[in-house]
Design an enzyme around this catalytic site. Structure first.
Site, short mmCIF file in Angstrom:
data_model
loop_
_atom_site.label_atom_id
_atom_site.label_comp_id
_atom_site.label_asym_id
_atom_site.label_seq_id
_atom_site.Cartn_x
_atom_site.Cartn_y
_atom_site.Cartn_z
CG ASP A 9 42.16 31.97 41.65
OD1 ASP A 9 41.72 33.10 41.93
OD2 ASP A 9 43.33 31.63 41.86
CG ASP A 99 40.28 36.59 44.06
OD1 ASP A 99 40.10 36.17 45.22
OD2 ASP A 99 41.41 36.78 43.59
CD GLU A 100 41.02 31.79 46.36
OE1 GLU A 100 41.22 30.60 46.05
OE2 GLU A 100 41.89 32.54 46.85
#
Length: 351
Positions: A9, A99-100
């Site tokens: 993350d 983003d993850e």
């Protein structure tokens, strides 16, 4: 073999990119926002500012708050760089946001001295290439990995080696800690004197499903015990195959640029062959030191995996770009992909 799943993350992703690219934002409370906060950096979060909050309300909490407009194209490009790095490690990856994502590292963890070492190397490599920090969680499934990645944010990691370790960690946390338990469901559970995860252990699966329905009851029962059978979904159809390199020190020599482009081509081509795919389109991407980005592509009518044909297309694209400035990033990818076996079946139907 027990699964080993990692969740990464990126820390305050949009805001971190803006701080990296603009020194004046560093150490200041900033949000990336339109009328609503998309991302708040950690300085802003100290004031109680969070995503989905209006900028008007955020300003009331922090009058000196800096509001940076959203640049989705820039964040998407950064996400692609990170995802390409992940795919160099394993194709068993599921990207659930810019983003993850999740990685199934069961088959590759033996190449590293420990899970801790793998996590450290992963975070270090992401930072070296992007200048951004990420948090990592490693667990026995997606649930435990996801919760682990949140424990030592920002920039840290945490590992659950088994269900017992997870239960010991989670049982004294508020019930809201379990994914799937939102604010409204939490209120319902609180009315029934369920405040902590530990309170779930008093009930059987049958009792929980009878009281809260099959889906919610099963969620409470399994997640409180660290049980999660979901696979890392890497089976989605591949839209493109490629690779990018971001250079910490920009390159300017024609020889060096040509060598890097050829290396990227060979890496991408090997993946194309390994996945048994054909391609119609070749894409060359160039980003200069001043962040000007050029993308060139060439498409043929019939899909192919012929290396000479594809290399000829790449050479044609390379010659169309003027490399007059220092190069910060190069990328080579294949698009309009087609499964070779499907193509073969199509031909077979004609006879």
């Amino acid at each position: 073999m027990k699964r080993i799943i990692m969740h990464y993350d990126m820390d305050a992703f949009y805001a971190s990119i803006e701080m990296r690219d603009n020194k004046k934002y560093r150490s200041k409370p900033i949000v990336v926002a339109g009328g609503v906060v998309t991302t708040a950096n950690y300085e802003a979060r100290k004031f109680g500012i969070h995503s989905a909050m209006t900028t008007t309300d955020a300003k009331k909490l922090c009058p000196k708050l800096v509001i940076v407009p959203v640049n989705k194209d820039k964040y998407l490009e950064e996400s692609k760089i990170i995802q390409n790095l992940v795919l160099k490690i394993t194709h068993k990856a599921e990207f659930i946001a810019l983003d993850e994502g999740f990685l199934d590292i069961t088959d590759i963890i033996h190449k590293f001295s420990s899970k801790e070492s793998f996590g450290n190397i992963f975070r270090k490599r992401i930072f070296e290439i992007t200048g951004l920090s990420c948090s990592v969680g490693i667990g026995i499934n997606k649930l435990t990995a996801k919760i682990a990645s949140d424990i030592h944010k920002p920039g840290g990691q945490y590992i659950f080696n088994n269900e017992e370790e997870f239960i010991e960690f989670i049982r004294h946390k508020k019930i809201r800690k379990l994914p799937g338990v939102g604010a409204k469901f939490e209120q319902v559970l609180n009315k029934n004197n369920i405040f902590l995860v530990d309170d779930i252990f008093k009930f059987s699966l049958k009792e929980l499903t009878a009281k809260y329905g099959t889906a919610r009851g099963e969620l409470l029962y399994t997640y409180s015990r660290g049980i999660d059978f979901r696979e890392v979904d890497f089976s989605n159809s591949t839209h493109s195959i490629g690779n990018e390199n971001t250079f910490r020190i920009p390159i300017d020599s024609d020889v060096e640029i040509s060598r890097e482009i050829e290396d990227l081509f060979n890496w991408s081509y090997n993946r194309l062959i390994k996945k048994n795919l054909l391609t119609k389109t070749l894409i060359l991407k160039v980003r200069f030191k001043d962040r000007e980005t050029i993308t060139r592509s060439k498409t043929r009518s019939i899909p192919t995996d012929d290396k000479e044909i594809l290399k000829g297309m790449l050479d044609e694209l390379s010659s169309s770009v003027e490399f007059k400035k220092d190069v910060k990033l190069l990328g080579v990818s294949f698009g309009n992909l087609e499964n070779r076996s499907n193509r073969q079946l199509t031909f077979e139907k004609l006879y």
